[in-house]
Design a protein around this motif. Sequence first.
Motif, short mmCIF file in Angstrom:
data_model
loop_
_atom_site.label_atom_id
_atom_site.label_comp_id
_atom_site.label_asym_id
_atom_site.label_seq_id
_atom_site.Cartn_x
_atom_site.Cartn_y
_atom_site.Cartn_z
N ASP A 63 0.88 -1.18 0.00
CA ASP A 63 0.00 0.00 0.00
C ASP A 63 0.91 1.23 0.00
OD1 ASP A 63 -1.87 2.01 0.46
OD2 ASP A 63 -3.02 0.82 1.88
N VAL A 64 0.86 2.02 -1.08
CA VAL A 64 1.80 3.11 -1.29
C VAL A 64 1.03 4.42 -1.51
CG1 VAL A 64 3.69 4.00 -2.70
CG2 VAL A 64 3.43 1.52 -2.38
N GLU A 65 1.50 5.48 -0.89
CA GLU A 65 1.00 6.82 -1.20
C GLU A 65 2.20 7.71 -1.47
OE1 GLU A 65 -1.48 10.45 0.89
OE2 GLU A 65 -2.07 8.37 1.35
N GLU A 66 2.26 8.27 -2.68
CA GLU A 66 3.39 9.09 -3.08
C GLU A 66 2.92 10.20 -4.01
OE1 GLU A 66 6.35 6.93 -5.35
OE2 GLU A 66 4.85 5.48 -6.02
N GLU A 67 3.78 11.19 -4.18
CA GLU A 67 3.37 12.36 -4.95
C GLU A 67 3.37 12.11 -6.45
OE1 GLU A 67 4.48 17.14 -5.33
OE2 GLU A 67 5.59 15.84 -3.96
N PHE A 68 4.38 11.39 -6.93
CA PHE A 68 4.53 11.16 -8.37
C PHE A 68 4.50 9.66 -8.67
CE2 PHE A 68 6.96 15.04 -7.40
CZ PHE A 68 6.30 15.94 -8.22
N LEU A 69 4.06 9.33 -9.88
CA LEU A 69 4.09 7.95 -10.35
C LEU A 69 4.90 7.89 -11.64
CD1 LEU A 69 0.36 6.81 -9.92
CD2 LEU A 69 2.26 6.57 -8.30
N ARG A 70 5.61 6.78 -11.81
CA ARG A 70 6.35 6.54 -13.04
C ARG A 70 6.16 5.09 -13.43
NH1 ARG A 70 11.34 4.90 -15.38
NH2 ARG A 70 12.21 6.41 -16.87
N ALA A 71 5.90 4.83 -14.70
CA ALA A 71 5.68 3.46 -15.17
C ALA A 71 6.16 3.35 -16.61
CB ALA A 71 4.21 3.08 -15.07
N GLN A 72 7.45 3.09 -16.77
CA GLN A 72 8.05 3.02 -18.11
C GLN A 72 8.39 1.58 -18.52
OE1 GLN A 72 8.51 5.72 -20.25
NE2 GLN A 72 7.24 6.75 -18.71
N THR A 74 7.74 -1.98 -19.35
CA THR A 74 6.55 -2.74 -19.75
C THR A 74 6.84 -4.21 -20.02
OG1 THR A 74 6.87 -2.11 -22.07
CG2 THR A 74 5.45 -0.69 -20.72
N LYS A 75 8.12 -4.60 -20.01
CA LYS A 75 8.49 -5.98 -20.25
C LYS A 75 9.22 -6.52 -19.03
CE LYS A 75 8.97 -5.41 -25.26
NZ LYS A 75 9.88 -5.51 -26.44
N HIS A 76 8.93 -7.76 -18.67
CA HIS A 76 9.56 -8.37 -17.51
C HIS A 76 11.08 -8.38 -17.65
CE1 HIS A 76 5.79 -9.36 -15.79
NE2 HIS A 76 5.49 -10.33 -16.64
N ASN A 77 11.74 -8.23 -16.52
CA ASN A 77 13.19 -8.20 -16.40
C ASN A 77 13.82 -6.92 -16.94
OD1 ASN A 77 13.54 -10.54 -14.93
ND2 ASN A 77 14.00 -11.84 -16.69
N GLU A 78 12.98 -5.89 -17.20
CA GLU A 78 13.51 -4.57 -17.50
C GLU A 78 13.79 -3.83 -16.18
OE1 GLU A 78 11.70 -3.48 -21.90
OE2 GLU A 78 10.69 -2.65 -20.13
N ALA A 79 14.22 -2.57 -16.28
CA ALA A 79 14.65 -1.79 -15.12
C ALA A 79 13.45 -1.24 -14.35
CB ALA A 79 15.57 -0.67 -15.57
N VAL A 80 12.72 -2.12 -13.69
CA VAL A 80 11.51 -1.71 -12.96
C VAL A 80 11.82 -0.80 -11.79
CG1 VAL A 80 10.20 -3.73 -13.69
CG2 VAL A 80 11.51 -3.82 -11.58
N TRP A 81 13.05 -0.88 -11.24
CA TRP A 81 13.41 -0.09 -10.06
C TRP A 81 13.47 1.41 -10.38
CZ3 TRP A 81 16.72 -3.33 -12.75
CH2 TRP A 81 17.78 -2.70 -13.42
N LYS A 82 13.52 1.78 -11.65
CA LYS A 82 13.49 3.19 -12.01
C LYS A 82 12.09 3.78 -11.90
CE LYS A 82 17.36 2.80 -15.27
NZ LYS A 82 17.80 3.01 -16.67
N ASP A 83 11.08 2.91 -11.89
CA ASP A 83 9.68 3.32 -11.83
C ASP A 83 9.19 3.37 -10.38
OD1 ASP A 83 9.60 3.39 -14.57
OD2 ASP A 83 8.70 1.40 -14.78
N GLU A 180 14.18 6.99 -10.80
CA GLU A 180 14.08 8.08 -11.77
C GLU A 180 12.79 8.87 -11.62
OE1 GLU A 180 15.07 6.93 -15.74
OE2 GLU A 180 17.12 6.34 -15.18
N LEU A 181 12.19 8.85 -10.45
CA LEU A 181 11.07 9.72 -10.16
C LEU A 181 11.58 11.14 -9.88
CD1 LEU A 181 9.65 6.91 -9.79
CD2 LEU A 181 8.18 8.06 -8.13
N PRO A 182 10.70 12.15 -9.96
CA PRO A 182 11.15 13.52 -9.63
C PRO A 182 11.74 13.63 -8.24
CG PRO A 182 9.03 13.58 -10.76
CD PRO A 182 9.32 12.13 -10.48
N GLN A 183 11.28 12.79 -7.32
CA GLN A 183 11.86 12.73 -5.98
C GLN A 183 12.33 11.30 -5.71
OE1 GLN A 183 10.03 15.65 -2.96
NE2 GLN A 183 8.24 14.79 -3.97
N PRO A 184 13.54 10.95 -6.13
CA PRO A 184 14.04 9.58 -5.91
C PRO A 184 14.03 9.25 -4.42
CG PRO A 184 15.50 10.82 -7.36
CD PRO A 184 14.53 11.81 -6.78
#
Length: 211
Positions: A63-72, A74-83, A180-184
């Motif tokens: 359960d997450v509440e944050e100011e910005f969202l990022r979702a780039q 789209t394929k498994h084993n990509e760099a999900v930690w940047k989102d 890579e969110l506006p507020q890492p």
Amino acid sequence: MLNIPFRNVNIDQFIDYSTASIMFDRVAPQSLAHANWSEEYPYRPSVSFRMLHGTSHFFLQFDVEEEFLRAQATKHNEAVWKDSCVECFLSFDNRETYYNIEFNILGTGLIGYGSADRKARKRLDIGQVERIATFSQITNVGNNKRWQMILIIPKDIFGSNENLLSRGKVFANFYKCGDELPQPHFISWKPIDSPSPNFHQPEFFGEIHFE
């Protein structure tokens, strides 16, 4: 030590986030309260998790509440930690090796395995990642976004189902990041004592017990 309750559930009944979330109703949330590198990354989103296990699956709710969202990714084993990303690291062999399970807000996932030596770690096949079912929802909360995700993880991804929880103590840590969110930020359940952001430090995992 965190006790993980057992639930005898039929996963075939889950058709969306609402139906899947009911099984967590009586489970107390655990806060991800540690912004370990707060001087450089002071932003602290509100994050909690709940965990259950059944005969054949682990069930994990964030359960997450944050100011910005990022979702780039789209394929498994990509760099999900940047989102906008939630993560669970699990060790079944006294922290000699561990799995890192990482999913972004879209349900795009990554699973790695090995020791803390990055060169020795490998990623599981995409076919294995695809076996993890995800349910999520997003709502607006003032200036923030609240997003919730449930992961349904087959135990046999990690090896022999019957021996998985009988190898001794289980250790884990749970995380929220967004490189890579506006507020890492780099938030964890158990604190990490190191000079720079790095979740791959099993010596800081906490003990969990599966009832």
